[in-house]
Structures are given as structure tokens and as C-alpha cells.
Design a protein around this motif. Structure first.
Motif, PDB file in Angstrom:
ATOM      1  N   ILE A   1      29.704  36.468  38.567  1.00 45.95           N
ATOM      2  CA  ILE A   1      30.379  37.708  38.983  1.00 45.95           C
ATOM      3  C   ILE A   1      31.440  37.407  40.034  1.00 45.95           C
ATOM      4  O   ILE A   1      32.580  37.876  39.943  1.00 45.95           O
ATOM      5  CB  ILE A   1      29.348  38.729  39.511  1.00 45.95           C
ATOM      6  N   ASP A   2      31.078  36.611  41.039  1.00 45.40           N
ATOM      7  CA  ASP A   2      32.040  36.267  42.091  1.00 45.40           C
ATOM      8  C   ASP A   2      33.216  35.478  41.535  1.00 45.40           C
ATOM      9  O   ASP A   2      34.374  35.715  41.906  1.00 45.40           O
ATOM     10  CB  ASP A   2      31.351  35.455  43.192  1.00 45.40           C
ATOM     11  N   LYS A   3      32.922  34.542  40.646  1.00 48.00           N
ATOM     12  CA  LYS A   3      33.996  33.733  40.048  1.00 48.00           C
ATOM     13  C   LYS A   3      34.915  34.611  39.204  1.00 48.00           C
ATOM     14  O   LYS A   3      36.147  34.495  39.265  1.00 48.00           O
ATOM     15  CB  LYS A   3      33.408  32.618  39.198  1.00 48.00           C
TER      16      LYS A   3
ATOM     17  N   ASN B   1      38.915  35.429  39.788  1.00 53.28           N
ATOM     18  CA  ASN B   1      39.904  35.200  38.729  1.00 53.28           C
ATOM     19  C   ASN B   1      40.723  36.461  38.457  1.00 53.28           C
ATOM     20  O   ASN B   1      41.952  36.397  38.265  1.00 53.28           O
ATOM     21  CB  ASN B   1      39.216  34.743  37.443  1.00 53.28           C
ATOM     22  N   LEU B   2      40.065  37.630  38.443  1.00 52.84           N
ATOM     23  CA  LEU B   2      40.771  38.884  38.170  1.00 52.84           C
ATOM     24  C   LEU B   2      41.769  39.226  39.270  1.00 52.84           C
ATOM     25  O   LEU B   2      42.844  39.764  39.008  1.00 52.84           O
ATOM     26  CB  LEU B   2      39.776  40.023  38.004  1.00 52.84           C
TER      27      LEU B   2
ATOM     28  N   GLU C   1      34.001  39.572  30.358  1.00 54.05           N
ATOM     29  CA  GLU C   1      34.903  38.900  29.409  1.00 54.05           C
ATOM     30  C   GLU C   1      35.426  37.594  29.988  1.00 54.05           C
ATOM     31  O   GLU C   1      35.489  36.566  29.299  1.00 54.05           O
ATOM     32  CB  GLU C   1      36.067  39.823  29.064  1.00 54.05           C
ATOM     33  N   ASP C   2      35.790  37.601  31.272  1.00 52.05           N
ATOM     34  CA  ASP C   2      36.311  36.400  31.923  1.00 52.05           C
ATOM     35  C   ASP C   2      35.266  35.292  31.963  1.00 52.05           C
ATOM     36  O   ASP C   2      35.589  34.115  31.780  1.00 52.05           O
ATOM     37  CB  ASP C   2      36.754  36.739  33.344  1.00 52.05           C
ATOM     38  N   GLN C   3      34.001  35.660  32.178  1.00 55.32           N
ATOM     39  CA  GLN C   3      32.935  34.669  32.342  1.00 55.32           C
ATOM     40  C   GLN C   3      32.128  34.421  31.073  1.00 55.32           C
ATOM     41  O   GLN C   3      31.249  33.555  31.051  1.00 55.32           O
ATOM     42  CB  GLN C   3      32.004  35.101  33.467  1.00 55.32           C
TER      43      GLN C   3
END
Length: 265
Positions: A243-245, A249-250, A78-80
Motif C-alpha cells: 500500500i505504501d509503495k 508511486n501514485l 492495480e499498481d501493486q
């Protein structure tokens, strides 16, 4: 002579301008390609392999697949801005399924090891785990690895615990019993057909806390492992970057702690 020289100068100027134009178009095309590749990575639906018998990371509750890993990969997606599809399987089949092109992402409380790094690329670590030695709560004979001599130890195939058990069986003189899932492993100890099991600390701690398992953990953690999210080695750099980004962020916005606290508090 003069007119010829002028014509030559104009010809050279036109050639130079043409070369510059070609170079600019080429550079612009490269940027467009990079942008296009990233857009394709974001638009694609990625298939995630998990083991649904691995609480608190993956398990079924009221017919729904839940757990730390499930919530985490959904939050990262969701974030990416990309989509995922979850596939459930035995843990030992996750990396082979990635190699066969059936999965894009592997999870399941997967410890980051040098051996696995030969096949997959890992994200930044997202959980500190480690292996524990576990026995029935009425067992008074076993308190450490040294007490396993002549005993039977059950492990789950394809796990770090299985590898550790195999590497140390001759040193501590125990017999290994192999199964494919956590439920079968727990049942072996409950039935008394084995003397002990080896399992990741957070998984067995959770299982003992929320179920009626009559187990106890003995001694300190046998290893200090970190979990990571995996993709096939050298094949999914854009996905791993996202995934790393997303994981970063999370952790920064508090969502990561919120997910862990839901299952571990």
C-alpha cells in the motif's frame, strides 16, 4: 598412522562440505519462502471496508460506489498487482470488522490517531483533513466553540469528530446527539433539532458545495488530522508495504493528484 590420518582428513573434509551444503540449502529455502509470501500477498483478494455515506471519499452516484478512497485503493491495487473487494458499512464498524477477520483493509477517511494505532497499523498519510464546526446558514448565534454553551451538537459515532466532541463537552457545556451516518447528522441540523454538527473539513466542504444543504462552516479548523489506510496491527506487514509503495508511486506519476482533482476541484 599415516593412512589413518589421511582418512581422518577426508572424513573432516566431507563433514565440512556437508555442513556448507546444508547451510546453503537453508538460506535458499528462506529466500524462497520470502518470495513465496510476497507472491501470496499479491495474488490474494483483500476485502476493503468503507463508509458509503462519506463524500467525497466514498459515496454512491448513479448506483455506483465512487469517491477519492475508492479510486485511490483501486489505483494502488492495480499498481501493486493485487485484487480488492469493497464492503460497505457504518464507519464505526470498520475496525471491529477488521478485528473479527472480516476485513483486510480499513478506509473511510480514517484519521491517524494514537488510540487507533493500538489496534491498527496505518499507511503513510494520504490526506490532510481536520474537524470543522458547522451550523445552519441562517444561524447568527454560534461563531465558535464558546458559543455552544447550552446547545445541542450532533456527531457521527466512531469518528474523530465524535471523540473531540466528547472530550470537550464539559469544557464548553453542550449536549451531544449521536447518529450512525452523515445523512442522519445533516438531517438533524436541517430539521433544527440540533444547533451544530462537527465533521471533517473536506467532507462537509464538499457536501455544502455540491448539495442544497443550507449550512456554513464557522471559525478555524478545530484539529489538524491526517487520513491513512489501515490494516490490523501486526498482521499484514506485506500488504501495508505494498500500500505504501503504491501510494508513493501514485504521487510520483501524477495519478494521486488526478484522483483528488476529480472530486475537489
Amino acid at each position: 598412522m599415516f593412512r589413518g590420518a589421511e582418512r581422518m582428513k577426508k572424513f573432516i573434509l566431507i563433514m565440512v562440505l556437508s555442513i556448507i551444503s546444508i547451510l546453503l540449502v537453508a538460506c535458499g529455502g528462506s529466500d524462497d519462502k520470502t518470495s513465496s509470501e510476497k507472491e501470496n500477498a499479491e495474488d490474494k483478494t483483500y476485502v476493503v471496508g468503507v463508509d458509503n455515506t462519506y463524500p467525497p471519499f466514498e459515496f454512491e452516484a448513479d448506483g455506483e460506489l465512487v469517491g477519492i478512497d475508492i479510486d485511490l485503493i483501486n489505483a494502488i491495487a492495480e499498481d501493486q498487482g493485487f485484487k480488492i473487494k469493497i464492503e460497505q458499512m457504518d464507519f464505526s464498524g470498520i475496525i471491529p470488522s477488521m478485528q473479527a477477520g472480516e476485513l483486510d483493509i480499513g478506509m473511510g477517511g480514517m484519521s491517524i490517531t494514537d488510540e487507533r494505532k493500538e489496534t491498527v497499523d496505518f499507511s503513510d498519510p494520504y490526506f490532510e483533513a481536520g474537524i470543522s464546526l458547522v451550523i445552519a446558514d441562517n444561524n447568527t448565534e454560534i461563531n465558535s466553540l464558546e458559543d455552544l454553551a447550552g446547545k445541542r451538537v450532533v456527531i457521527k459515532n466512531g469518528t474523530v469528530s465524535a471523540k473531540f466532541a466528547e472530550e470537550n463537552k464539559d469544557k464548553y457545556n453542550y449536549e451531544i446527539v449521536q447518529v450512525n451516518d452523515s445523512t442522519s447528522m445533516f438531517q438533524e441540523v436541517t430539521n433544527g433539532t440540533v444547533d451544530a454538527l462537527m465533521e471533517d473539513y473536506p467532507v462537509i466542504s464538499y457536501a455544502i458545495a455540491v448539495s442544497d444543504l443550507k449550512f456554513k462552516i464557522v471559525g478555524d479548523r478545530l484539529t489538524g488530522d491526517n487520513y491513512g489506510i489501515s490494516v490490523l496491527k501486526g498482521k499484514n506487514d506485506e500488504l501495508l508495504e505494498m500500500i505504501d509503495k503504491g501510494l508513493t508511486n501514485l504521487k510520483e506519476n501524477g495519478k494521486y493528484d488526478e484522483i483528488l482533482n476529480e472530486y475537489l476541484d
